[in-house]
Design an enzyme around this catalytic site. Structure first.
Site, PDB file in Angstrom:
ATOM      1  N   ASP A  13     -30.378 -24.922  31.135  1.00 49.56           N
ATOM      2  CA  ASP A  13     -31.741 -25.129  31.609  1.00 49.56           C
ATOM      3  C   ASP A  13     -32.712 -25.441  30.460  1.00 49.56           C
ATOM      4  O   ASP A  13     -33.892 -25.137  30.552  1.00 49.56           O
ATOM      5  CB  ASP A  13     -32.212 -23.906  32.390  1.00 49.56           C
ATOM      6  CG  ASP A  13     -32.211 -22.647  31.531  1.00 49.56           C
ATOM      7  OD1 ASP A  13     -31.866 -22.725  30.344  1.00 49.56           O
ATOM      8  OD2 ASP A  13     -32.568 -21.573  32.059  1.00 49.56           O
ATOM      9  N   CYS A  16     -30.905 -22.627  26.643  1.00 52.78           N
ATOM     10  CA  CYS A  16     -29.635 -21.941  26.412  1.00 52.78           C
ATOM     11  C   CYS A  16     -29.595 -21.210  25.073  1.00 52.78           C
ATOM     12  O   CYS A  16     -29.072 -20.097  25.006  1.00 52.78           O
ATOM     13  CB  CYS A  16     -28.457 -22.899  26.548  1.00 52.78           C
ATOM     14  SG  CYS A  16     -28.432 -24.249  25.353  1.00 52.78           S
ATOM     15  N   HIS A 102     -24.888 -27.467  24.003  1.00 51.48           N
ATOM     16  CA  HIS A 102     -25.187 -26.231  24.725  1.00 51.48           C
ATOM     17  C   HIS A 102     -24.670 -25.004  23.975  1.00 51.48           C
ATOM     18  O   HIS A 102     -23.590 -25.032  23.404  1.00 51.48           O
ATOM     19  CB  HIS A 102     -24.521 -26.311  26.106  1.00 51.48           C
ATOM     20  CG  HIS A 102     -24.755 -25.127  26.966  1.00 51.48           C
ATOM     21  ND1 HIS A 102     -25.918 -24.933  27.679  1.00 51.48           N
ATOM     22  CD2 HIS A 102     -23.983 -24.055  27.239  1.00 51.48           C
ATOM     23  CE1 HIS A 102     -25.835 -23.808  28.352  1.00 51.48           C
ATOM     24  NE2 HIS A 102     -24.667 -23.243  28.095  1.00 51.48           N
ATOM     25  N   HIS A 183     -38.481 -43.893  27.525  1.00 56.33           N
ATOM     26  CA  HIS A 183     -37.504 -43.503  28.535  1.00 56.33           C
ATOM     27  C   HIS A 183     -36.760 -42.255  28.067  1.00 56.33           C
ATOM     28  O   HIS A 183     -36.287 -42.195  26.945  1.00 56.33           O
ATOM     29  CB  HIS A 183     -36.489 -44.624  28.780  1.00 56.33           C
ATOM     30  CG  HIS A 183     -37.105 -45.899  29.229  1.00 56.33           C
ATOM     31  ND1 HIS A 183     -36.430 -47.099  29.215  1.00 56.33           N
ATOM     32  CD2 HIS A 183     -38.347 -46.179  29.715  1.00 56.33           C
ATOM     33  CE1 HIS A 183     -37.214 -48.057  29.663  1.00 56.33           C
ATOM     34  NE2 HIS A 183     -38.384 -47.525  29.971  1.00 56.33           N
TER      35      HIS A 183
END
Length: 190
Positions: A13, A16, A102, A183
Site C-alpha cells: 500500500d 510497506c 516491496h 504520466h
C-alpha cells in the site's frame, strides 16, 4: 535455537517499509503514518533529499536511530544484507526482506505455520556483532527466495505506460518518462 525464520507479508500500500518496521519493532503493521511523519520531520530538520532507493536507506537509518536498534535489510536479488544503525553499536537487531519493490518483515517462529503472536522479531546482538544462528536461517530464507526468483529486477523489468502505451525498460526509464510526461500509471508486461 529452535524454530524457523519466516517472511511476514506486509500489505502493498506504498507504506510497506514503515509497516514492516512497525511490525518487527512493535508487532504492529499499521505504524506507517507515525513512522513516515517522524522520518519527514527528521529529513526536514537536516534538509536531506528524499528520492527513490536512497530515500529508503535514509529512512531505515532514521528508524534504526528512532528505535535504538539495528535494522538488517536483506535484498533477495543479490542476497546482500544492508545493516542500519551498526555504527551506534545497538544491542538489538530486527530483520526485513526486500524484493526490489516491496519490504516484508522477517521473524523467528516456532514452526512455519505458527500464528504471528508467537513471532520473535527482536534479537540480541552478540559481541561478534551477529545475532547468532538466526542470521544464517535468515540468509537461507533469502537464498531460497532468490532461487525461486521472488524479486523484481528493477533495472531490467519492462513496463508500459497506462496513459500513452509507450514501453520502457527499468526503473530509470520509468522515472525519466514520468518526469518528461507527468504520466505515473505503469503496468509491468513481458
Amino acid at each position: 535455537m529452535d524454530g524457523t525464520v519466516v517472511r511476514r507479508v506486509i500489505p502493498s500500500d506504498n507504506s510497506c517499509l514503515f509497516n514492516a518496521v512497525g511490525y518487527v519493532m512493535d508487532h504492529n503493521k499499521n505504524k506507517a503514518p507515525e513512522l513516515r511523519q517522524y522520518c519527514l520531520l527528521v529529513l526536514s530538520w537536516h534538509k536531506l533529499p528524499r528520492d527513490g532507493v536512497c530515500a529508503c536507506a535514509i529512512e531505515l537509518a532514521i528508524l534504526a536511530d528512532y528505535y535504538g536498534r539495528e535494522i538488517a535489510a536483506y535484498d533477495i536479488q543479490t542476497s546482500r544484507c544492508d545493516l542500519y544503525g551498526q555504527d551506534k553499536k545497538y544491542s538489538e537487531r530486527v530483520m526485513l526482506i526486500y524484493d526490489g519493490l516491496h519490504y516484508d518483515a522477517l521473524a523467528m517462529s516456532p514452526v512455519a505455520e505458527a500464528p504471528e503472536e508467537f513471532d520473535q522479531t527482536i534479537f540480541l546482538v552478540h559481541r561478534d556483532r551477529t545475532v547468532g544462528p538466526v542470521e544464517g536461517l535468515a540468509l537461507n530464507l533469502v537464498k531460497d527466495q532468490q532461487r525461486k526468483r521472488s524479486y523484481t529486477d528493477t533495472a531490467n523489468f519492462t513496463l508500459r505506460c497506462g496513459v500513452c502505451q509507450i514501453g520502457v525498460i527499468g526503473q530509470k526509464e520509468d522515472v525519466e518518462h514520468a518526469q518528461a510526461t507527468g504520466h505515473v500509471n505503469f503496468q509491468e508486461y513481458k
